[in-house]
Design an enzyme around this catalytic site. Sequence first.
Site, PDB file in Angstrom:
ATOM      1  N   ASP A 183      -0.393   5.400  -0.189  1.00 12.17           N
ATOM      2  CA  ASP A 183       0.720   4.583  -0.666  1.00 12.17           C
ATOM      3  C   ASP A 183       1.750   5.502  -1.311  1.00 12.17           C
ATOM      4  O   ASP A 183       1.433   6.631  -1.694  1.00 12.17           O
ATOM      5  CB  ASP A 183       0.250   3.537  -1.687  1.00 12.17           C
ATOM      6  CG  ASP A 183       1.379   2.572  -2.058  1.00 12.17           C
ATOM      7  OD1 ASP A 183       2.052   2.066  -1.154  1.00 12.17           O
ATOM      8  OD2 ASP A 183       1.603   2.351  -3.260  1.00 12.17           O
ATOM      9  N   SER A 184       2.965   4.996  -1.433  1.00  9.29           N
ATOM     10  CA  SER A 184       3.993   5.784  -2.103  1.00  9.29           C
ATOM     11  C   SER A 184       3.644   6.022  -3.573  1.00  9.29           C
ATOM     12  O   SER A 184       4.129   6.978  -4.172  1.00  9.29           O
ATOM     13  CB  SER A 184       5.341   5.068  -1.995  1.00  9.29           C
ATOM     14  OG  SER A 184       5.216   3.778  -2.546  1.00  9.29           O
ATOM     15  N   CYS A 243       1.101   1.216   2.250  1.00  7.94           N
ATOM     16  CA  CYS A 243       2.512   1.030   1.909  1.00  7.94           C
ATOM     17  C   CYS A 243       3.253   0.333   3.051  1.00  7.94           C
ATOM     18  O   CYS A 243       3.241   0.815   4.191  1.00  7.94           O
ATOM     19  CB  CYS A 243       3.107   2.410   1.648  1.00  7.94           C
ATOM     20  SG  CYS A 243       4.853   2.412   1.238  1.00  7.94           S
ATOM     21  N   GLU A 295       6.826  -0.493 -11.892  1.00 11.36           N
ATOM     22  CA  GLU A 295       6.590   0.897 -12.322  1.00 11.36           C
ATOM     23  C   GLU A 295       6.772   1.018 -13.831  1.00 11.36           C
ATOM     24  O   GLU A 295       6.108   1.807 -14.484  1.00 11.36           O
ATOM     25  CB  GLU A 295       7.565   1.844 -11.617  1.00 11.36           C
ATOM     26  CG  GLU A 295       7.316   1.986 -10.133  1.00 11.36           C
ATOM     27  CD  GLU A 295       6.227   3.004  -9.810  1.00 11.36           C
ATOM     28  OE1 GLU A 295       6.084   3.974 -10.563  1.00 11.36           O
ATOM     29  OE2 GLU A 295       5.528   2.800  -8.800  1.00 11.36           O
ATOM     30  N   CYS A 302       4.726  -5.949  -0.122  1.00 11.04           N
ATOM     31  CA  CYS A 302       4.906  -4.683  -0.839  1.00 11.04           C
ATOM     32  C   CYS A 302       3.708  -4.542  -1.763  1.00 11.04           C
ATOM     33  O   CYS A 302       3.300  -5.521  -2.408  1.00 11.04           O
ATOM     34  CB  CYS A 302       6.199  -4.701  -1.645  1.00 11.04           C
ATOM     35  SG  CYS A 302       6.373  -3.262  -2.720  1.00 11.04           S
ATOM     36  N   HIS A 345       3.317  -3.296  -4.599  1.00 14.08           N
ATOM     37  CA  HIS A 345       3.526  -3.532  -6.035  1.00 14.08           C
ATOM     38  C   HIS A 345       3.616  -5.026  -6.390  1.00 14.08           C
ATOM     39  O   HIS A 345       3.365  -5.397  -7.531  1.00 14.08           O
ATOM     40  CB  HIS A 345       4.832  -2.882  -6.494  1.00 14.08           C
ATOM     41  CG  HIS A 345       4.761  -1.404  -6.659  1.00 14.08           C
ATOM     42  ND1 HIS A 345       4.445  -0.548  -5.635  1.00 14.08           N
ATOM     43  CD2 HIS A 345       4.982  -0.622  -7.745  1.00 14.08           C
ATOM     44  CE1 HIS A 345       4.482   0.698  -6.089  1.00 14.08           C
ATOM     45  NE2 HIS A 345       4.805   0.674  -7.355  1.00 14.08           N
TER      46      HIS A 345
HETATM   47  N1  DGL Z   1       4.476   0.974  -1.654  1.00 12.84           N
HETATM   48  C1  DGL Z   1       5.750   0.426  -1.266  1.00 12.84           C
HETATM   49  C2  DGL Z   1       5.600  -0.711  -0.277  1.00 12.84           C
HETATM   50  O1  DGL Z   1       4.544  -1.306  -0.149  1.00 12.84           O
HETATM   51  C3  DGL Z   1       6.518  -0.060  -2.450  1.00 12.84           C
HETATM   52  C4  DGL Z   1       6.927   0.975  -3.405  1.00 12.84           C
HETATM   53  C5  DGL Z   1       8.025   1.887  -2.933  1.00 12.84           C
HETATM   54  O2  DGL Z   1       9.173   1.459  -2.756  1.00 12.84           O
HETATM   55  O3  DGL Z   1       7.690   3.039  -2.782  1.00 12.84           O
HETATM   56  O4  DGL Z   1       6.553  -1.020   0.381  1.00 12.84           O
END
Ligand code: DGL
Length: 289
Positions: A6-7, A69, A165, A199, A201
């Site tokens: 994930d990011s 992600c 975040e 997403c 998050h």
């Molecule tokens: N992990 C990203 C997603 O699921 C969200 C966070 C980001 O923008 O990096 O799209």
Amino acid sequence: MIGVFDSGFGGLTVLSALVARLPGFDYLYLGDSARAPYGGRSHEAVYQFTREAVEFLFDAGCPLVILACNTASARALRTLQQRHLPARRPDRRILGVVRPAAEALAGLPPEALPGTTAPRATGVAAVLGTAGTIASDSYRLELAKLAPRLRLVQQACPLWVPLVEAGELDGAGTEFFLRKYLDPVLAADPHPERILLACTHYPLLRPAIRRILDQAPGGAAIEILEQGRLVADRLVTWMARHPEMAARLGRGGARGYLTTDDPGWFAARAEALLGIPIAAEAVRLPAVE
Ligand code: DGL
């Protein structure tokens, strides 16, 4: 090991669902927190970052990598599967989260075979995601194939990841920014019957989102879908269809957590999310030509 990328730390929402459903496997989680968020980045940047992360996880011993992600799944998965793997890693696999979530929105049960004639969803569904996920139009493209009579409302929510975040999961300020993106969805006529949080998050904002929906006329009937369980259910089916891959994955129940940023910060976030203490390790992702 199953690699989960994930990011940042949000993908732990997907990891915990995978672990709950398939606890026996070994998992190695990598969050590219130093370069998160990915949501507003270009296609090229997301592709390059994702390629580096996936290569790192392959080298660390993961034959299978899940892109938890959405932004990476939407922007990078297809090219990785069609170009990168055949050229450089023909024995590895990468799976994303867009297709399984689209199958669920289309009303297909996890065990539905490709090409099944099972009945498809109609009505209205909404997909909420980062700017990158929505701009890629990936959900619309998948759903046009899977459930052509389902009307799709897509909404980019670029300010939600920064809220999560920052740990701002509730309160008046958060509510303002939740409504900013929920109001256009609620204005759709007729209302969506289901909203997909596309997403990693967003599940952390779910209680506040639920409250806002419940206050809106007709909103209490809207179902909120999170991806973790949808992806985990479909991974079980995928494993059954790919026993050769399942046989290559370690089954000692090991868990590893890697981050490209401060491991203390990451561990604190992860522990709050997973409810268990973890040890995070800092790594650098080598550039991939
Ligand atoms: N992990 C990203 C997603 O699921 C969200 C966070 C980001 O923008 O990096 O799209």
